[in-house]
Design an enzyme around this catalytic site. Structure first.
Site, mmCIF file in Angstrom:
data_model
loop_
_atom_site.group_PDB
_atom_site.id
_atom_site.type_symbol
_atom_site.label_atom_id
_atom_site.label_comp_id
_atom_site.label_asym_id
_atom_site.label_seq_id
_atom_site.Cartn_x
_atom_site.Cartn_y
_atom_site.Cartn_z
ATOM 1 C CG LEU A 1 -40.844 91.417 88.526
ATOM 2 C CD1 LEU A 1 -39.740 90.991 88.459
ATOM 3 C CD2 LEU A 1 -41.381 93.225 88.719
ATOM 4 C CG ASP A 2 -42.897 88.368 90.800
ATOM 5 O OD1 ASP A 2 -42.376 87.721 90.879
ATOM 6 O OD2 ASP A 2 -43.819 89.502 91.161
ATOM 7 N NE ARG B 1 -30.216 95.050 93.558
ATOM 8 C CZ ARG B 1 -29.918 95.918 93.398
ATOM 9 N NH1 ARG B 1 -30.673 96.567 94.224
ATOM 10 N NH2 ARG B 1 -29.468 96.717 92.291
ATOM 11 C CB ILE B 2 -35.769 93.848 89.298
ATOM 12 C CG1 ILE B 2 -37.023 94.279 89.408
ATOM 13 C CG2 ILE B 2 -36.077 92.948 87.854
ATOM 14 C CD1 ILE B 2 -37.797 95.275 89.621
ATOM 15 C CG LEU B 3 -31.386 89.133 89.640
ATOM 16 C CD1 LEU B 3 -31.325 87.624 89.901
ATOM 17 C CD2 LEU B 3 -29.809 89.450 90.198
ATOM 18 C CG HIS C 1 -44.818 86.641 93.407
ATOM 19 N ND1 HIS C 1 -44.649 87.458 93.277
ATOM 20 C CD2 HIS C 1 -46.690 86.010 92.873
ATOM 21 C CE1 HIS C 1 -45.561 88.462 92.955
ATOM 22 N NE2 HIS C 1 -47.048 87.603 93.083
ATOM 23 C CD GLU D 1 -44.069 82.892 100.694
ATOM 24 O OE1 GLU D 1 -42.905 82.497 100.483
ATOM 25 O OE2 GLU D 1 -45.209 83.276 100.650
HETATM 26 C C1 GRF Z 1 -42.039 85.194 101.085
HETATM 27 O O1 GRF Z 1 -43.798 86.217 100.712
HETATM 28 C C2 GRF Z 1 -41.780 84.961 99.421
HETATM 29 O O2 GRF Z 1 -43.033 84.420 98.414
HETATM 30 C C3 GRF Z 1 -41.520 86.702 98.806
HETATM 31 O O3 GRF Z 1 -40.461 87.378 99.973
HETATM 32 C C4 GRF Z 1 -41.280 86.772 101.275
HETATM 33 C C5 GRF Z 1 -39.740 85.738 101.869
HETATM 34 O O4 GRF Z 1 -40.091 85.791 103.220
HETATM 35 N N1 GRF Z 1 -40.816 86.516 97.566
HETATM 36 P P1 GRF Z 1 -38.857 85.449 104.049
HETATM 37 O O5 GRF Z 1 -37.784 85.799 104.205
HETATM 38 O O6 GRF Z 1 -38.519 83.565 103.381
HETATM 39 O O7 GRF Z 1 -39.443 84.676 105.249
#
Ligand code: GRF
Length: 239
Positions: A164-165, A111-113, A129, A194
Site C-alpha cells: 500500500l502506497d 479502496r485497497i485493490l 498520494h 497534485e
Molecule cells: C487527493 O488528495 C489524492 O491525493 C488522494 O485523495 C484526494 C482526492 O482528491 N488520494 P480529488 O477527489 O481528486 O479532489
C-alpha cells in the site's frame, strides 16, 4: 475556420504518432484530480483520452465531472452488502477490462485493490498520494505530515503494487509547510500540486519514458515541462 467546439476530453493535438493513451480513472470523491487530467488533455498537454470513470460511490463528484466532460463510460459500482472484497474486486476488474484501458489512474480511490487487480495492471496503474512517500503512507498523508512537524509537504505519483502506497515512485513535488498551516490550508496547496503532477505523470507514461528496475522507477530524458507554476514548489523529473 470555425470547427465544432473541442470537447475537454478530446486531445486538441496529437503530441506523437502514437494513439492517445486510453485511461480508466477510479475515484471515490470530488474528482478534482480527474478534472485536472481532463483539462490537461483538453489543452493538448497530455496525449490521452479518459475512456472510463468508475467509482465505488454513487454520489462521487468525480462521476458528475466525467459526465460533464463527455467521458464515454461512467460507472457507479458500490460494494454490495455482504459482498466479499475479492468478489467486489473481480467485478471492478471486469468492468475496467471491458473498456480495455492502457493505463489505470487511481485519483482519490479509497479502496485497497487486491492482488489480482494489481497484477492485471502492473506498471500500468498509477496512484496520486498527498505526501512525500515513503513517509506518511495511508489515508491521512497531509495530517500525518503536519503531525510529524515536517518542514516540507508534497505529493507523489507511484505505480500501484501490493504494498500500500509503496510502489515505485514516479514523480514528486514538494512545498514548504508554513507556520500556522492547518490540515485544510496545507491540503489545499498540496492539491494544487497534485493537479499538475498527475497529468504530467500520465504524459510521461504515454511517452514511454518511465522505466522500472529493481523496484525503482527512473524517467528517461526527453522533452521537459515548464508548467509547474507554483513559485514555492520544488519539482524534479530526476534527469
Ligand atoms: C487527493 O488528495 C489524492 O491525493 C488522494 O485523495 C484526494 C482526492 O482528491 N488520494 P480529488 O477527489 O481528486 O479532489
Amino acid at each position: 475556420m470555425n470547427g465544432p467546439p473541442a470537447r475537454a476530453n478530446a486531445p486538441s493535438r496529437p503530441a506523437s504518432g502514437k494513439p492517445p493513451t486510453r485511461v480508466a480513472v477510479l475515484a471515490s470523491g470530488r474528482g478534482s484530480n480527474l478534472e485536472a487530467l481532463l483539462q490537461a488533455i483538453g489543452k493538448g498537454w497530455v496525449d490521452a483520452e479518459v475512456t472510463l470513470v468508475a467509482s465505488d460511490r454513487g454520489d462521487a463528484g468525480a462521476l458528475q465531472r466525467a459526465r460533464d466532460h463527455g467521458v464515454a463510460a461512467t460507472l457507479s459500482l458500490p460494494r454490495e452488502p455482504g459482498e466479499e472484497r475479492d468478489a467486489y474486486d473481480a467485478r471492478l476488474l471486469d468492468a475496467v477490462q471491458a473498456e480495455a484501458p492502457d493505463l489505470v489512474v487511481l485519483a482519490g480511490f479509497m479502496r485497497i485493490l487486491g492482488a489480482d487487480f494489481v497484477q492485471a495492471y502492473r506498471h500500468r496503474m498509477v496512484n496520486i498520494h498527498p505526501a512525500l512517500l515513503p513517509s506518511f503512507k495511508g489515508p491521512r498523508g497531509v495530517r500525518d505530515t503536519l503531525a510529524a512537524g515536517a518542514k516540507l509537504a508534497g505529493c507523489t505519483t507511484h505505480y500501484v503494487t501490493e504494498d500500500l502506497d509503496g510502489g515505485p515512485i514516479l514523480l514528486q513535488a514538494a512545498l514548504p509547510v508554513h507556520p500556522g498551516d492547518d490540515e485544510v490550508s496545507l491540503a489545499r496547496r498540496v492539491l494544487r500540486l497534485e493537479h499538475q503532477l498527475l497529468p504530467r505523470t500520465v504524459q510521461l507514461w504515454h511517452e514511454g519514458r518511465i522505466h522500472v528496475e529493481a523496484g525503482l522507477a527512473t524517467i528517461q530524458p526527453g522533452p521537459t515541462w515548464d508548467r509547474l507554476h507554483r513559485p514555492e514548489a520544488l519539482y524534479s523529473e530526476g534527469f
